[in-house]
Write a protein that holds these residues in place. Sequence first.
Motif, PDB file in Angstrom:
ATOM      1  N   LEU A 172     -42.897 -54.574 -47.817  1.00 47.57           N
ATOM      2  CA  LEU A 172     -42.921 -55.223 -46.500  1.00 47.57           C
ATOM      3  C   LEU A 172     -41.538 -55.172 -45.847  1.00 47.57           C
ATOM      4  CD1 LEU A 172     -45.792 -56.167 -47.321  1.00 47.57           C
ATOM      5  CD2 LEU A 172     -45.264 -58.366 -46.248  1.00 47.57           C
ATOM      6  N   LEU A 173     -40.491 -55.352 -46.679  1.00 45.07           N
ATOM      7  CA  LEU A 173     -39.132 -55.279 -46.134  1.00 45.07           C
ATOM      8  C   LEU A 173     -38.807 -53.850 -45.693  1.00 45.07           C
ATOM      9  CD1 LEU A 173     -37.233 -57.704 -48.557  1.00 45.07           C
ATOM     10  CD2 LEU A 173     -37.777 -58.072 -46.123  1.00 45.07           C
ATOM     11  N   GLU A 174     -39.295 -52.851 -46.466  1.00 44.08           N
ATOM     12  CA  GLU A 174     -39.120 -51.450 -46.056  1.00 44.08           C
ATOM     13  C   GLU A 174     -39.824 -51.202 -44.726  1.00 44.08           C
ATOM     14  OE1 GLU A 174     -40.674 -48.825 -49.094  1.00 44.08           O
ATOM     15  OE2 GLU A 174     -39.404 -49.854 -50.574  1.00 44.08           O
ATOM     16  N   ALA A 175     -41.039 -51.743 -44.624  1.00 39.85           N
ATOM     17  CA  ALA A 175     -41.798 -51.575 -43.378  1.00 39.85           C
ATOM     18  C   ALA A 175     -41.039 -52.192 -42.208  1.00 39.85           C
ATOM     19  CB  ALA A 175     -43.175 -52.230 -43.519  1.00 39.85           C
ATOM     20  N   ASN A 176     -40.437 -53.349 -42.469  1.00 40.05           N
ATOM     21  CA  ASN A 176     -39.647 -54.018 -41.430  1.00 40.05           C
ATOM     22  C   ASN A 176     -38.488 -53.127 -40.986  1.00 40.05           C
ATOM     23  OD1 ASN A 176     -39.157 -56.683 -40.026  1.00 40.05           O
ATOM     24  ND2 ASN A 176     -37.163 -56.367 -40.997  1.00 40.05           N
ATOM     25  N   HIS A 177     -37.828 -52.513 -41.983  1.00 36.11           N
ATOM     26  CA  HIS A 177     -36.714 -51.624 -41.716  1.00 36.11           C
ATOM     27  C   HIS A 177     -37.192 -50.418 -40.894  1.00 36.11           C
ATOM     28  CE1 HIS A 177     -32.840 -49.819 -42.424  1.00 36.11           C
ATOM     29  NE2 HIS A 177     -33.431 -48.690 -42.798  1.00 36.11           N
ATOM     30  N   GLU A 178     -38.344 -49.889 -41.277  1.00 36.92           N
ATOM     31  CA  GLU A 178     -38.879 -48.717 -40.582  1.00 36.92           C
ATOM     32  C   GLU A 178     -39.230 -49.036 -39.124  1.00 36.92           C
ATOM     33  OE1 GLU A 178     -42.197 -45.313 -41.430  1.00 36.92           O
ATOM     34  OE2 GLU A 178     -41.288 -46.435 -43.089  1.00 36.92           O
TER      35      GLU A 178
ATOM     36  N   GLN B 282     -48.857 -47.775 -43.314  1.00 39.66           N
ATOM     37  CA  GLN B 282     -48.482 -46.503 -43.934  1.00 39.66           C
ATOM     38  C   GLN B 282     -47.289 -46.653 -44.865  1.00 39.66           C
ATOM     39  OE1 GLN B 282     -48.219 -43.860 -40.569  1.00 39.66           O
ATOM     40  NE2 GLN B 282     -50.439 -43.963 -40.248  1.00 39.66           N
ATOM     41  N   SER B 283     -46.375 -47.553 -44.536  1.00 35.70           N
ATOM     42  CA  SER B 283     -45.218 -47.666 -45.432  1.00 35.70           C
ATOM     43  C   SER B 283     -45.495 -48.611 -46.601  1.00 35.70           C
ATOM     44  CB  SER B 283     -43.952 -48.051 -44.654  1.00 35.70           C
ATOM     45  OG  SER B 283     -44.061 -49.353 -44.188  1.00 35.70           O
TER      46      SER B 283
ATOM     47  N   MET C 140     -44.038 -67.374 -35.434  1.00 39.31           N
ATOM     48  CA  MET C 140     -42.653 -67.668 -35.777  1.00 39.31           C
ATOM     49  C   MET C 140     -42.049 -66.595 -36.679  1.00 39.31           C
ATOM     50  SD  MET C 140     -42.497 -70.381 -34.036  1.00 39.31           S
ATOM     51  CE  MET C 140     -40.886 -71.055 -34.415  1.00 39.31           C
ATOM     52  N   ARG C 141     -42.917 -65.831 -37.364  1.00 32.87           N
ATOM     53  CA  ARG C 141     -42.418 -64.808 -38.289  1.00 32.87           C
ATOM     54  C   ARG C 141     -43.351 -63.606 -38.242  1.00 32.87           C
ATOM     55  NH1 ARG C 141     -42.111 -66.992 -44.200  1.00 32.87           N
ATOM     56  NH2 ARG C 141     -42.111 -69.198 -43.688  1.00 32.87           N
ATOM     57  N   VAL C 142     -42.781 -62.406 -38.128  1.00 35.10           N
ATOM     58  CA  VAL C 142     -43.538 -61.155 -38.264  1.00 35.10           C
ATOM     59  C   VAL C 142     -42.567 -60.078 -38.736  1.00 35.10           C
ATOM     60  CG1 VAL C 142     -45.341 -61.481 -36.510  1.00 35.10           C
ATOM     61  CG2 VAL C 142     -43.103 -60.623 -35.834  1.00 35.10           C
ATOM     62  N   LEU C 143     -43.118 -58.920 -39.072  1.00 32.77           N
ATOM     63  CA  LEU C 143     -42.262 -57.755 -39.276  1.00 32.77           C
ATOM     64  C   LEU C 143     -42.001 -57.164 -37.902  1.00 32.77           C
ATOM     65  CD1 LEU C 143     -43.920 -55.955 -42.326  1.00 32.77           C
ATOM     66  CD2 LEU C 143     -42.203 -57.772 -42.313  1.00 32.77           C
ATOM     67  N   GLY C 144     -40.767 -56.725 -37.669  1.00 34.62           N
ATOM     68  CA  GLY C 144     -40.465 -56.150 -36.364  1.00 34.62           C
ATOM     69  C   GLY C 144     -39.019 -55.711 -36.291  1.00 34.62           C
ATOM     70  N   ASP C 145     -38.495 -55.711 -35.074  1.00 36.75           N
ATOM     71  CA  ASP C 145     -37.135 -55.196 -34.898  1.00 36.75           C
ATOM     72  C   ASP C 145     -36.138 -56.319 -34.635  1.00 36.75           C
ATOM     73  OD1 ASP C 145     -38.263 -55.828 -32.458  1.00 36.75           O
ATOM     74  OD2 ASP C 145     -37.061 -54.372 -31.361  1.00 36.75           O
ATOM     75  N   VAL C 146     -36.525 -57.553 -34.950  1.00 37.92           N
ATOM     76  CA  VAL C 146     -35.652 -58.676 -34.615  1.00 37.92           C
ATOM     77  C   VAL C 146     -34.846 -59.158 -35.806  1.00 37.92           C
ATOM     78  CG1 VAL C 146     -35.606 -61.061 -33.842  1.00 37.92           C
ATOM     79  CG2 VAL C 146     -37.118 -59.426 -32.719  1.00 37.92           C
ATOM     80  N   ASP C 147     -35.546 -59.378 -36.911  1.00 38.21           N
ATOM     81  CA  ASP C 147     -34.904 -59.966 -38.086  1.00 38.21           C
ATOM     82  C   ASP C 147     -34.795 -58.898 -39.179  1.00 38.21           C
ATOM     83  OD1 ASP C 147     -34.039 -61.530 -40.142  1.00 38.21           O
ATOM     84  OD2 ASP C 147     -35.573 -63.088 -39.905  1.00 38.21           O
ATOM     85  N   LEU C 148     -33.583 -58.671 -39.708  1.00 36.42           N
ATOM     86  CA  LEU C 148     -33.399 -57.637 -40.735  1.00 36.42           C
ATOM     87  C   LEU C 148     -34.055 -58.035 -42.057  1.00 36.42           C
ATOM     88  CD1 LEU C 148     -29.781 -56.214 -40.308  1.00 36.42           C
ATOM     89  CD2 LEU C 148     -31.977 -55.026 -40.056  1.00 36.42           C
ATOM     90  N   THR C 149     -34.032 -59.324 -42.365  1.00 38.58           N
ATOM     91  CA  THR C 149     -34.626 -59.768 -43.634  1.00 38.58           C
ATOM     92  C   THR C 149     -35.567 -60.939 -43.379  1.00 38.58           C
ATOM     93  OG1 THR C 149     -32.677 -61.148 -43.957  1.00 38.58           O
ATOM     94  CG2 THR C 149     -32.732 -59.034 -45.132  1.00 38.58           C
ATOM     95  N   PRO C 150     -36.732 -60.640 -42.830  1.00 37.34           N
ATOM     96  CA  PRO C 150     -37.676 -61.717 -42.555  1.00 37.34           C
ATOM     97  C   PRO C 150     -38.147 -62.369 -43.853  1.00 37.34           C
ATOM     98  CG  PRO C 150     -38.750 -59.591 -42.305  1.00 37.34           C
ATOM     99  CD  PRO C 150     -37.290 -59.308 -42.531  1.00 37.34           C
TER     100      PRO C 150
END
Length: 412
Positions: free
Chosen positions: A73-79, A50-51, A159-169
């Motif tokens: 994708l970075l916005e989605a990560n932030h969301e 959605q984002s 090793m890498r996904v969008l989520g709540d761990v890394d601010l700038t994956p």
Amino acid sequence: MRRLSAAASHVGKIRSNNQDSGYAGEYLFVVADGMGGHAGGDVASALAIQSIAHVDRRFDSAADAAEALRSALLEANHELAETVFEHPELAGMGTTVSSIVRVGDQLALAHIGDSRIYRWREGTLTQITKDHTFVQRLVDSGRITAEEAAIHPRRSVLMRVLGDVDLTPEIDIDVLDTRAGDRWLICSDGLSGYVAESRLAELLAEHPDAVVAIQALIDESLDNGAPDNVTAVVVGVDDSPSSSVGSPVMVGSAAKPLTYSASASKRSVRLPSLLLHPLSAVAAPADEHFEPESEEFLQALIAEDDRRKVRRRITWLVGVLLIASIIVGLLVAGYQWTQSRYFVGVSNGQVAVFQGVQQNIGPFPLSSVYFESEIDVDDLSPFSRERVESTINARDLPDALSIVDRLQNELD
Ligand code: CA
């Protein structure tokens, strides 16, 4: 009219909820495979789609589109991080995203995780994205082969996904040329992990219509047990006016209203279907989860993999030693048996008793002189001499000695 693009998603045969999401729009095409500790995978993939959906627009250049995708994708990560902040029960949720934006005869790509983008060109399927998985790291460093990676017990570790761990994956972006006749397949590992690439290529070749092709792809994964959620998006490139792109569709959890209730998305494993399919027992994936891409964690996994290899080597060595000791045991027992045998023959021109048997093993005789008598074979009768020269078998040592006695008596 041939439909150029389509998206579909299936919960699969084992999972109780669909944590995948897919989107096929006018310019934008996305697959997101969500995951979360006890809940949240469906929320993560739906939120991500959605984002990102606003990127479904015309771009002047593919480079601009790639940058717009990366930002989205970075916005989605932030969301996702914000959502976890408001709903702490969703902590640990994350999602893969593999996305394409069409810009004329080029494509912009943005990718993170282990969903895949393939290009199908003249019947040949090529994987364009690289999995951000632990096993892919092992393949890259030459520690294991791609075939070993496909069945590795840690193959689900991302090793890498969008989520709540890394601010700038770190997000992979790329711009590629495309041409009429190309078809692009975006899919979650519920498809790529259970249907061979050669088969994916065949099914795309058999079905020029995207909607039919996707159904065939998903059916193939279901036929193979489909233990995981299965999602596919197909984008065809064609200049023909008799093809249509269709209106945007969302599939999987993105197609449903979002729920943040942890219990609603709890997974349960329905064992009967797991047991019914012969493939699913080996194919059932461990729960997907991601780990922050820290060097420390990677080293820990590599160390674990090394320990696994050492254990395998030890098992192999023990097996070899066991077989070797059985062989040695048989040889020793065989040799001991030969040394319980006696015969009468000639040694240095004298009648002698030999311990062992007449055979040799290569250069090694299996007999030795036990006792050399005073009897000169030349003194024996021609008959006895011939018998002794061709050796006389004895039942045991006393028998051998009595044969020598009888030959002595012959002379007296
Ligand atoms: Ca999956």
